[in-house]
Design an enzyme around this catalytic site. Structure first.
Site, PDB file in Angstrom:
ATOM      1  N   ASP A 307       0.848  -1.184   0.000  1.00 29.38           N
ATOM      2  CA  ASP A 307       0.000   0.000   0.000  1.00 29.38           C
ATOM      3  C   ASP A 307       0.887   1.238   0.000  1.00 29.38           C
ATOM      4  O   ASP A 307       2.044   1.190   0.426  1.00 29.38           O
ATOM      5  CB  ASP A 307      -0.893  -0.022   1.243  1.00 29.38           C
ATOM      6  CG  ASP A 307      -1.772   1.207   1.329  1.00 29.38           C
ATOM      7  OD1 ASP A 307      -2.483   1.494   0.359  1.00 29.38           O
ATOM      8  OD2 ASP A 307      -1.729   1.890   2.371  1.00 29.38           O
ATOM      9  N   ASP A 506      -1.018  -0.943   6.339  1.00 33.27           N
ATOM     10  CA  ASP A 506      -1.136  -0.519   7.735  1.00 33.27           C
ATOM     11  C   ASP A 506      -2.547  -0.125   8.141  1.00 33.27           C
ATOM     12  O   ASP A 506      -2.798   0.125   9.311  1.00 33.27           O
ATOM     13  CB  ASP A 506      -0.199   0.665   8.012  1.00 33.27           C
ATOM     14  CG  ASP A 506      -0.747   1.979   7.478  1.00 33.27           C
ATOM     15  OD1 ASP A 506      -1.358   1.963   6.393  1.00 33.27           O
ATOM     16  OD2 ASP A 506      -0.569   3.013   8.153  1.00 33.27           O
ATOM     17  N   ASP A 510      -6.464  -2.143   4.260  1.00 32.95           N
ATOM     18  CA  ASP A 510      -5.467  -3.094   3.760  1.00 32.95           C
ATOM     19  C   ASP A 510      -5.682  -4.503   4.307  1.00 32.95           C
ATOM     20  O   ASP A 510      -5.085  -5.453   3.803  1.00 32.95           O
ATOM     21  CB  ASP A 510      -4.051  -2.642   4.154  1.00 32.95           C
ATOM     22  CG  ASP A 510      -3.696  -1.287   3.576  1.00 32.95           C
ATOM     23  OD1 ASP A 510      -4.092  -1.023   2.429  1.00 32.95           O
ATOM     24  OD2 ASP A 510      -3.046  -0.494   4.275  1.00 32.95           O
TER      25      ASP A 510
END
Length: 759
Positions: A307, A506, A510
């Site tokens: 991400d 995080d 996600d």
């Protein structure tokens, strides 16, 4: 925990049976001794049979199958002691494996701990607390500052300031106007606001993400154990050799002896020992690995998905650029904005004020402060009206500057937000706030390439142009933009089925992707609980380069495990040949197998001392590295003045330019050059010793010499301009100002990355 207790009970039962049987054998109660040993092996036999059945249901044949055959064969042929010893080895391996996974699991909190349990409902003239499950569509709810939005709904108040980073991954707070949709899971980053529920809690966004996590987890196939892979060739070899020994000799005990020494105790014991040691080694470095399967997969991974926000970027908005209007100084723009924003609690204001304080700017106390929620702050400084906030808010009372369109276009392309600053009757400048790439990210990606990653894919919910801009900076292989949580799962699903993939993230958004990858890795220092729970590995230290350490430690652990298996099974093969020839009875074979186990386990324990390929024994204290980086922050006002002066020096008269240039020349001598000399004399020797090699800092020292040369040239031109007022000298001065600003900014970034690398 239940599996661990069961395995401990099985091991205790087997060891107790060995002890009692040994005592009975010593007092010549042979029948009772054999009965005790047989009874002690039965619980382990039942457990082994269950494991083999589950493996067969998955169409696999694991290391447990040979142990099952050996225990059954020993009992049938009356070799009760051999059966009990094999059972003890099997149960001890089960204890080690279950303890390793249970130890890692205890480190984590309950899944999705951030889900709110109650909400504030507006009931007529009163506000009452109700359970989340009691919320119905149409209920009016109050969301207090810092609260999590409990359900999806519509904003009823004039505005709402929300931090949606756990849902979208984007760190910049967003303003939602009356009637706008908001999603559960977002955090109220502004004042209290009312919300009309449009969904129940069960049907809201946050609950949907939780379901995605569970669906992705259930779809992921179980990882094959290293021990099972080694057993795939050992089982047919041992059975074939045992059959040949029985057929040639006509003695079934000779076949049993082969199976006893072939029992994969080095697989059952050495592999879990190596994995547990590797997991403990990782934990000491702030890397929490939840199971041996995750460590094995991490060692073999070749595809990296990650991400953007909070992973390769800091996850928090910072000042990326300061635009100063013609005739203005960048430092003055920041100082003015921070002075007014001292009186605001808005998250953008706190970033601006914090940056000014990091640069040790003196801030004047504003008067007549009026804050317009969601727009900006107006005040007076020294009797002069000042406005700080959105472009529309600031330019209500002053003309739009000619550079505004280009500035806002840049902000739109690069992502983030723009804060305009007006003083008196004109806009003096603007601040570009954006989430910036982590200092360690480029180096971390280089280390990951070296560790075996062949393909890197960045996943982001941001716009494509913003994502591709950051992707090109980092040199990733592919950028997938404008993705929601389900889109990230779909992107990972497109990876080749035979490959091992890693996903790093995080936020709550996600978590489904973390659960669907072969290895999910959460940035746990500031990440969401859902991400940490869905992940197989959690980086407890908020540094992306720790992932490279994790991969190298995983590879070292797997290499040691393979060595241990090779040593143990090599010795077992020799013992199998001796047993097949009739020189090794089953009981002595079991004793010899114990010695082989000790050798294999002692080698496996080396995983506890494994190190990444880059040296980590001697490191720079984090406080010292931070102090060195802070020195750069204190010098940023000088860099701002260099670039600002370069933009307006040609518009100055000789009388105006002379004193200003002399002042900047003195600042360079007193601040910049003295800092560079201190670097060479104090800091570089320490860092060079940590890095090793003959002259690791030669390129940076060369930059110091270039900075000194440019500074001397600037000094000569300033002296010449003061004496002659030459326009040509002024143009040379402009070139030198821009050159110094550029090279210093790059040099500071290189030094900060180096300090981080050795800390």
């Amino acid at each position: 925990m239940r599996n661990l207790r069961l395995n401990i009970l099985l091991l205790a039962t087997t060891v107790l049976a060995l002890g009692i049987g040994g005592f009975l054998y010593w007092i010549d109660a042979l029948a009772s001794a054999h009965a005790t040993w047989t009874a002690g092996s039965l619980p382990a036999l039942a457990c082994t049979a269950c494991n083999v059945y589950r493996a067969l249901a998955r169409r696999e044949m694991g290391a447990d199958a040979l142990a099952l055959i050996a225990i059954v064969g020993a009992i049938v042929l009356g070799e009760a002691l051999s059966a009990c010893i094999i059972a003890a080895m099997f149960t001890s391996g089960q204890v080690l494996e279950s303890w390793a996974e249970d130890r890692a699991g205890r480190e984590m909190s309950a899944l999705l701990a951030r889900v709110p349990r109650t909400a504030w409902k507006v009931d007529g003239t009163s506000i009452v607390s109700i359970d989340l499950a009691a919320i119905k569509a149409g209920d009016i709810l109050l969301v207090k500052p810092g609260d999590i939005v409990p359900v999806d709904g519509l904003v009823l108040s004039a505005t709402a300031t929300l931090d949606e980073s756990v849902l979208t991954g984007e760190s910049t707070a967003v303003e939602r106007r009356q009637g706008s949709n908001v999603r559960s899971g977002a955090v109220n980053a502004g004042g209290p606001f009312n919300l009309v529920a449009s969904e129940t809690a069960e049907r809201s966004t946050f609950a949907g993400i939780s379901k995605l996590i569970e669906a992705a987890r259930s779809a992921r196939a179980p990882a094959a154990r290293l021990a099972d892979k080694a057993a795939a060739w050992l089982i047919p070899l041992a059975l074939g050799l045992a059959a040949i020994a029985w057929a040639v000799s006509g003695d079934p005990r000779r076949a049993l002896a082969v199976l006893v020494v072939a029992t994969p105790c080095p697989l059952i014991l050495a592999v879990p020992v190596a994995l547990v040691c590797g997991m403990s080694n990782c934990a000491r470095r702030g890397i929490l690995v939840k199971g041996g399967g995750a460590l094995e997969n991490l060692a073999r991974a070749t595809i990296l998905f990650f991400d953007k926000t909070g992973t390769v970027t800091g996850g928090r908005a910072r000042i990326a650029y300061i635009k100063a209007a013609k005739g203005e100084d960048k430092t003055d723009v920041l100082r003015t904005a921070a002075a007014v924003d001292q009186m605001s609690a808005h998250i953008t204001a706190t970033v601006i004020v914090a940056t000014a304080r990091e640069r040790q700017l003196q801030l004047e106390m504003p008067q007549d402060v009026v804050e317009t929620h969601g727009a900006g702050v107006s005040a007076t400084l020294g009797g002069i009206p000042v406005r700080v906030g959105t472009p529309d808010f600031v330019c209500k009372t002053v003309p739009w500057p000619e550079w505004a369109r280009e500035f806002l276009k840049t902000v739109g392309e690069q992502g983030g937000s723009g804060v305009f600053v007006a003083k008196g009757d004109r806009v003096m400048g603007a601040l570009h706030l954006a989430d910036q790439v982590r200092l360690e990210t480029p180096r971390a990606l280089r280390l990951l390439r070296r560790a075996g990653i062949r393909r890197m894919v960045m996943l982001t919910g941001d716009r494509r142009d913003v994502g591709e801009a950051i992707g090109s900076i980092l040199g990733v292989d592919e950028v997938c933009a404008e993705l929601d949580p389900a889109g990230k799962v779909a992107a990972i699903a497109q990876a080749p089925s035979a490959s091992i993939s890693i996903m790093v993230g995080d936020g709550v958004n996600d978590a489904p992707a973390l659960a669907s990858a072969s290895v999910g890795i959460a940035m746990g220092a500031r990440g969401a609980a859902a991400a940490s729970e869905a992940a197989d590995v959690v980086l407890l230290v908020d540094r992306f380069d720790r992932l490279a350490d994790a991969m190298e430690l995983a590879k070292a652990t797997r290499r040691i495990a393979v060595q241990s298996v090779s040593i143990g099974m090599g010795l077992s093969l020799v013992a199998m040949m001796v047993a097949a020839l009739g020189y090794l009875p089953p009981v002595y074979g079991a004793a010899l197998q114990e010695l082989i186990d000790v050798v294999a386990i002692m080698n496996a324990l080396r995983a506890l001392r494994a190190e990444p390929s880059r040296p980590t024994g001697r490191r720079l204290a984090a406080e010292e590295a931070r102090r060195w980086r802070d020195q750069h922050e204190k010098l940023m006002p000088v860099l701002d003045r260099l670039s600002s002066l370069g933009g307006r020096v040609l518009d100055m008269s000789a009388a105006q330019a002379g004193p200003v240039l002399q002042e900047i020349d003195q600042l360079i001598s007193e601040k910049i050059l003295s800092h560079e000399r201190e670097d060479e004399a104090v800091i570089y020797p320490v860092v060079a010793e940590l890095l090793g090699g003959e002259d690791p800092l030669a390129p940076l020292s060369r930059t110091h010499r270039e900075i000194a040369a440019l500074s001397r040239e600037l000094h000569r031109d300033v002296v010449a301009f003061t004496e002659t007022g030459s326009e040509r000298a002024l143009r040379d001065i402009q070139r030198l100002l821009y050159s110094l600003a550029a090279i210093l900014e790059l040099h500071f970034a290189q030094e900060e990355e180096m300090y981080l690398a050795v800390s």
